[in-house]
Design a protein around this motif. Structure first.
Motif, PDB file in Angstrom:
ATOM      1  N   GLY A  90     -14.660   7.363 -28.443  1.00 30.56           N
ATOM      2  CA  GLY A  90     -14.525   6.957 -27.044  1.00 30.56           C
ATOM      3  C   GLY A  90     -14.017   8.112 -26.199  1.00 30.56           C
ATOM      4  N   ALA A  91     -14.126   7.908 -24.873  1.00 29.56           N
ATOM      5  CA  ALA A  91     -13.706   8.964 -23.940  1.00 29.56           C
ATOM      6  C   ALA A  91     -12.203   9.210 -24.021  1.00 29.56           C
ATOM      7  N   LYS A  92     -11.432   8.158 -24.299  1.00 34.36           N
ATOM      8  CA  LYS A  92      -9.973   8.341 -24.360  1.00 34.36           C
ATOM      9  C   LYS A  92      -9.615   9.297 -25.512  1.00 34.36           C
ATOM     10  N   TRP A 116      -5.866   5.888 -13.482  1.00 35.93           N
ATOM     11  CA  TRP A 116      -5.923   5.152 -14.751  1.00 35.93           C
ATOM     12  C   TRP A 116      -4.736   5.558 -15.615  1.00 35.93           C
ATOM     13  N   ASN A 164     -10.985   5.429 -11.447  1.00 34.94           N
ATOM     14  CA  ASN A 164     -10.460   4.099 -11.765  1.00 34.94           C
ATOM     15  C   ASN A 164      -8.972   4.139 -11.430  1.00 34.94           C
ATOM     16  N   ASP A 192     -13.343  13.959 -16.230  1.00 32.03           N
ATOM     17  CA  ASP A 192     -13.588  12.684 -16.914  1.00 32.03           C
ATOM     18  C   ASP A 192     -14.719  11.981 -16.170  1.00 32.03           C
ATOM     19  N   ILE A 194     -16.659   9.429 -17.037  1.00 33.95           N
ATOM     20  CA  ILE A 194     -17.039   8.161 -17.681  1.00 33.95           C
ATOM     21  C   ILE A 194     -17.734   7.201 -16.707  1.00 33.95           C
ATOM     22  N   TYR A 195     -17.457   7.329 -15.396  1.00 36.26           N
ATOM     23  CA  TYR A 195     -18.085   6.412 -14.418  1.00 36.26           C
ATOM     24  C   TYR A 195     -19.225   7.080 -13.645  1.00 36.26           C
ATOM     25  N   SER A 225     -19.210   3.937 -23.203  1.00 31.14           N
ATOM     26  CA  SER A 225     -18.449   2.688 -23.002  1.00 31.14           C
ATOM     27  C   SER A 225     -18.858   1.921 -21.756  1.00 31.14           C
ATOM     28  N   LYS A 226     -18.843   2.597 -20.614  1.00 27.93           N
ATOM     29  CA  LYS A 226     -19.036   1.879 -19.350  1.00 27.93           C
ATOM     30  C   LYS A 226     -20.519   1.786 -18.988  1.00 27.93           C
ATOM     31  N   ARG A 234     -16.778   2.406 -29.468  1.00 27.40           N
ATOM     32  CA  ARG A 234     -15.920   3.586 -29.533  1.00 27.40           C
ATOM     33  C   ARG A 234     -16.695   4.884 -29.799  1.00 27.40           C
TER      34      ARG A 234
HETATM   35  C1  LIG Z   1     -11.110   6.907 -16.076  1.00 26.92           C
HETATM   36  C2  LIG Z   1     -11.288   6.429 -17.489  1.00 26.92           C
HETATM   37  N1  LIG Z   1     -11.509   7.327 -18.463  1.00 26.92           N
HETATM   38  C3  LIG Z   1     -11.658   6.942 -19.735  1.00 26.92           C
HETATM   39  C4  LIG Z   1     -11.610   5.612 -20.101  1.00 26.92           C
HETATM   40  C5  LIG Z   1     -11.729   5.237 -21.547  1.00 26.92           C
HETATM   41  O1  LIG Z   1     -13.066   5.171 -21.973  1.00 26.92           O
HETATM   42  P1  LIG Z   1     -13.393   4.826 -23.495  1.00 26.92           P
HETATM   43  O2  LIG Z   1     -13.426   3.347 -23.634  1.00 26.92           O
HETATM   44  O3  LIG Z   1     -14.739   5.447 -23.756  1.00 26.92           O
HETATM   45  O4  LIG Z   1     -12.327   5.435 -24.337  1.00 26.92           O
HETATM   46  C6  LIG Z   1     -11.382   4.637 -19.121  1.00 26.92           C
HETATM   47  C7  LIG Z   1     -11.280   3.219 -19.491  1.00 26.92           C
HETATM   48  O5  LIG Z   1     -10.917   2.362 -18.727  1.00 26.92           O
HETATM   49  C8  LIG Z   1     -11.225   5.059 -17.781  1.00 26.92           C
HETATM   50  O6  LIG Z   1     -11.035   4.176 -16.802  1.00 26.92           O
END
Ligand SMILES: Cc1ncc(COP(=O)(O)O)c(C=O)c1O
Length: 392
Positions: A90-92, A116, A164, A192, A194-195, A225-226, A234
């Motif tokens: 996952g991105a986190k 976030w 976010n 980041d 992800i969006y 993920s999104k 993940r």
């Molecule tokens: C800005 C941001 N980056 C990363 C993530 C995490 O993404 P992942 O579920 O792929 O770990 C989120 C999840 O809410 C997020 O809002």
């Protein structure tokens, strides 16, 4: 040690559900839709393939890394290859891998506020200190604000656009200013993205697109993920200079060995599916308008139209004042207990007086949630959530 406050709301909603309450969750930071059939079928095929039953490379599946590299090249401009990519859980996790490579004990990393909470959490998990940078009225990071927070220990900036919970998309001129600032001060930029698929203004650009010279001090983070409703699978990644990738690969090898192969195959199929993110972006754009219009009809709520992302982030301070709640956390708890609608209080993002409301949910459920919010927080002018039904 405290857990992510967003998970606390989800846990309370689950408790109410378990007691039989019909709770609608607009608190989740994830699309409510199921993962697409094409991805699920690819995963099933992978489960049946004995190759996927055994160890794979720590850096990640070469085909997936190649496709990620091609996508990051398309988005950012400078060339990236499979060797520049590490697959993560996952991105986190990708953010964590980047930070553990970049940050020593006590090093500071600038993160946007409101933002976030996961950004500050991964900085702390990697041994660094997250320093919140107060965004401007449009929730964008400015060079002045960055400069006010910069010290001799500042190593990096995490930039998420669209963001976010704010949905803010940084325009090209702002990205250029931030890039110049980063270059002037030798900062690393962790983008980041992800969006990235959820930009409703057509103005989204990766910071590297406007400042390719940052390539040697940049980390691009992404994931399925999104965009592909795959939060539970993940799979994410980072694209970065080779020394960061070497560190990330070593960390993965020493800890999780590699991301599960079946999940990587699913992500590979997802990256070939361009329809799902495009359809989601269209649906979210429509739901965003419907939700924001409805919220703005409630006295005491002032909701800006987000440029991107999956959330509305209204200012509810007028409502708190008029109706006597002492905080948005109180309001969110009351809404959950009485209207059975879960939203995240702004306190979770360092933004008291606001709430985060997710619109990555199907039309029917969103309309019901809006009706409940209006009934609980009204009186309001004749509301017209039926408009959407007619438009469909
Ligand atoms: C800005 C941001 N980056 C990363 C993530 C995490 O993404 P992942 O579920 O792929 O770990 C989120 C999840 O809410 C997020 O809002």
């Amino acid at each position: 040690m405290t857990d992510n406050p967003i998970f606390a709301v989800a846990a309370r909603a689950e408790t109410l559900r378990a007691r039989g309450a019909d709770v609608i969750t607009l608190a989740a930071g994830e699309p409510q839709a199921a993962t697409s059939a094409v991805v699920v079928e690819a995963a099933v095929a992978a489960v049946r393939d004995p190759v996927a039953h055994h160890y794979g490379p720590a850096q990640g599946d070469p085909d997936l890394r190649e496709l990620v590299a091609a996508n990051v090249t398309r988005d950012t401009g400078p060339a990236w290859t499979a060797d520049d990519v590490q697959i993560a859980l996952g991105a986190k996790h990708a953010l964590f891998l980047a930070l553990q490579a970049l940050v020593g004990a006590g090093d500071e990393v600038l993160v946007a506020g409101p933002g976030w909470p996961g950004h500050a959490e991964v900085v702390a998990a990697a041994g660094g200190v997250a320093v919140p940078v107060t965004a401007d009225k449009e929730f964008r990071v400015s060079v002045d604000a960055l400069d006010r927070c910069r010290t001799s220990r500042t190593r990096a900036l995490i930039l998420s656009s669209p963001g976010n919970p704010t949905g803010a998309v940084h325009p090209e001129s702002r990205l250029r200013d931030i890039a110049d600032w980063a270059q002037r001060h030798g900062m690393w930029v962790i983008s980041d993205d992800i969006y990235r698929a959820f930009d409703y203004t057509g103005t989204y650009q990766s910071i590297l697109r406007v400042a390719p010279q940052l390539r040697c001090r940049s980390v691009v983070v992404g994931g399925v993920s999104k965009e592909h409703a795959m939060t539970g699978w993940r799979v994410g990644w980072l694209a970065a200079p080779r020394e960061i990738i070497a560190s990330a690969r070593l960390h993965v090898s020493r800890t999780i060995t590699h991301v599960p192969t079946v999940n990587q195959r699913a992500a590979l199929a997802a990256l070939d599916d361009h329809d799902t993110p495009a359809r989601a972006a269209r649906d979210y754009a429509r739901r965003r308008t419907m939700l924001v219009e409805a919220l703005n009809q409630i006295d005491g709520i002032d909701c800006p139209l987000p440029d991107g992302g999956m959330f509305a982030f209204p200012d509810v301070s007028g409502l708190l004042h008029d109706r006597g709640w002492s905080s948005s956390a109180d309001l969110a708890a009351w809404l959950l207990d009485t209207a059975h609608v879960a939203v995240v209080p702004g306190e979770a993002f360092n933004a008291p007086g606001r709430i985060r409301v997710c619109f990555a949910i199907d039309d029917e459920t969103l309309i019901t949630a809006i009706d409940r919010l209006k009934a609980a927080l009204g009186p309001v002018p004749e509301a017209d959530t039926r408009q959407l039904e007619e438009a469909r």
